[in-house]
Design an enzyme around this catalytic site. Structure first.
Site, PDB file in Angstrom:
ATOM      1  N   ARG A   1      -3.703  -5.173   7.965  1.00 24.22           N
ATOM      2  CA  ARG A   1      -4.915  -3.881   8.126  1.00 24.22           C
ATOM      3  C   ARG A   1      -5.792  -4.819   8.877  1.00 24.22           C
ATOM      4  NH1 ARG A   1      -6.712  -1.076   3.130  1.00 24.22           N
ATOM      5  NH2 ARG A   1      -5.926  -3.304   2.080  1.00 24.22           N
TER       6      ARG A   1
ATOM      7  N   TYR B   1       6.315  -8.573   8.620  1.00 24.48           N
ATOM      8  CA  TYR B   1       6.441  -7.520   8.677  1.00 24.48           C
ATOM      9  C   TYR B   1       6.812  -5.951  10.095  1.00 24.48           C
ATOM     10  CZ  TYR B   1       3.581  -8.038   4.574  1.00 24.48           C
ATOM     11  OH  TYR B   1       3.740  -8.298   2.691  1.00 24.48           O
TER      12      TYR B   1
ATOM     13  N   ASP C   1       0.473  -1.303  -0.121  1.00 24.85           N
ATOM     14  CA  ASP C   1       0.075  -0.310  -0.107  1.00 24.85           C
ATOM     15  C   ASP C   1       0.656   1.632  -0.046  1.00 24.85           C
ATOM     16  OD1 ASP C   1      -2.367  -1.590   0.080  1.00 24.85           O
ATOM     17  OD2 ASP C   1      -2.471  -1.502   2.252  1.00 24.85           O
TER      18      ASP C   1
ATOM     19  N   ASP D   1      -6.749   1.553   7.966  1.00 22.29           N
ATOM     20  CA  ASP D   1      -5.140   2.112   8.567  1.00 22.29           C
ATOM     21  C   ASP D   1      -4.965   3.210   8.217  1.00 22.29           C
ATOM     22  OD1 ASP D   1      -5.500   3.510   6.147  1.00 22.29           O
ATOM     23  OD2 ASP D   1      -4.185   1.547   4.877  1.00 22.29           O
TER      24      ASP D   1
END
Length: 299
Positions: free
Chosen positions: A182, A72, A44, A86
């Site tokens: 998310r 992540y 993103d 988010d």
């Protein structure tokens, strides 16, 4: 655009925040002088970190990279929910998270680890009847996505910061391809009854590839790339073949009786000069090429 002929390979890029993955591909096309560039999974605009790009004939290897597990670093804010799950979205609810203790947080994280059924964000890139879910959501349509099975093998909170009514959790997450971080933030906040969303995300690993080996976006032309053979043998078993065997594979012939040389398939066949011949598989007792690499893209 460069005058030199583009060198086929796999390029690791450290994507900055504020641009799309397609922007990175466009920059790479200009820097490397070719339009034939693909990627193994997007990030993103808000997110930073590792993108894996395939250049020229090495784009054919991306199919073996896109499904690899990922790592992540994420920051999850508890106490605030947004419509996109988010920080780029609009706030939809706030609740006081100050009274949450670590035991309650850990207890809510436990059901979000292992193999779980996850409903992706309505603002994801998943297609619904031919249109991206985020396009439908932005148009005001009600988007309902089916749950999908993903695996979260690690969800470790490494630090937390409390600021009034909100709690920021800094976490390291190992997960299967297709996992939406998310959605983990959203579901954690929902389980705790205070709402939650993602405020920062950085991808540090895709399979064996690490962001520490990646080039900055402004340094793509001079950054180090992996040859097709290096990339293929990083994600697949290696089968060393003779020059004669390499020639036969490239001509579509089978290697008779060679299946016993393969522990796992598919495998990367590499010739004596270190060039990737192609990706091979078993055919009974024989080995056959499932995907040949063009000779100009094999080194």
């Amino acid at each position: 655009m460069t005058d030199a002929r583009p060198v086929p390979g796999i390029v690791l890029v450290d994507k900055p925040a504020g641009i799309t993955s397609h922007d990175v591909v466009a920059r790479a096309r200009r820097a490397l002088g070719t339009r034939k560039i693909g990627h193994a999974g997007t990030l993103d605009p808000m997110a930073t970190g590792l993108l894996v790009l395939g250049v020229e004939g090495a784009t054919r290897l991306l199919t073996f990279i896109v499904g690899l597990d990922k790592t992540y670093q994420a920051t999850i804010r508890l106490g605030v929910a947004t419509d996109t799950d988010d920080a780029d979205g609009e706030v939809t609810a706030t609740r006081d998270a100050a009274t949450l203790d670590r035991a309650a947080i850990d207890a809510a994280i436990a059901p979000l680890t292992g193999t779980i059924a996850q409903v992706p964000s309505a603002y994801s890139a998943i297609k619904v009847d031919g249109r991206r879910a985020y396009d439908r959501a932005r148009a005001g349509e009600q988007v309902e996505l089916a749950a999908r099975e993903v695996t979260v093998s690690r969800f470790d909170v490494v630090a937390e910061l409390r600021d009034g009514a909100v709690v920021d959790l800094h976490a390291v997450i190992d997960c299967s391809s297709g996992t939406y971080i998310r959605a983990l933030a959203r579901d954690l906040g929902a389980a705790l009854g205070v709402g939650g969303h993602l405020t920062a995300l950085r991808r540090t690993r895709i399979g064996p590839f690490a962001v520490t080996d990646a080039a900055d976006l402004d340094d793509l032309a001079s950054g180090r790339s992996l040859t097709p053979a290096q990339a293929a043998t990083a994600v697949l078993p290696r089968l060393d073949v003779s020059a004669a065997e390499a020639r036969d594979l490239r001509h579509g012939k089978r290697l008779a009786g060679a299946a016993s040389r393969l522990d796992r398939v598919p495998a990367a066949a590499v010739d004596p000069e270190g060039a990737l011949v192609g990706i091979v598989e078993r055919r009974g007792r024989d080995v056959k090429s499932a995907m040949n690499m063009p000779e100009e893209a094999s080194r």
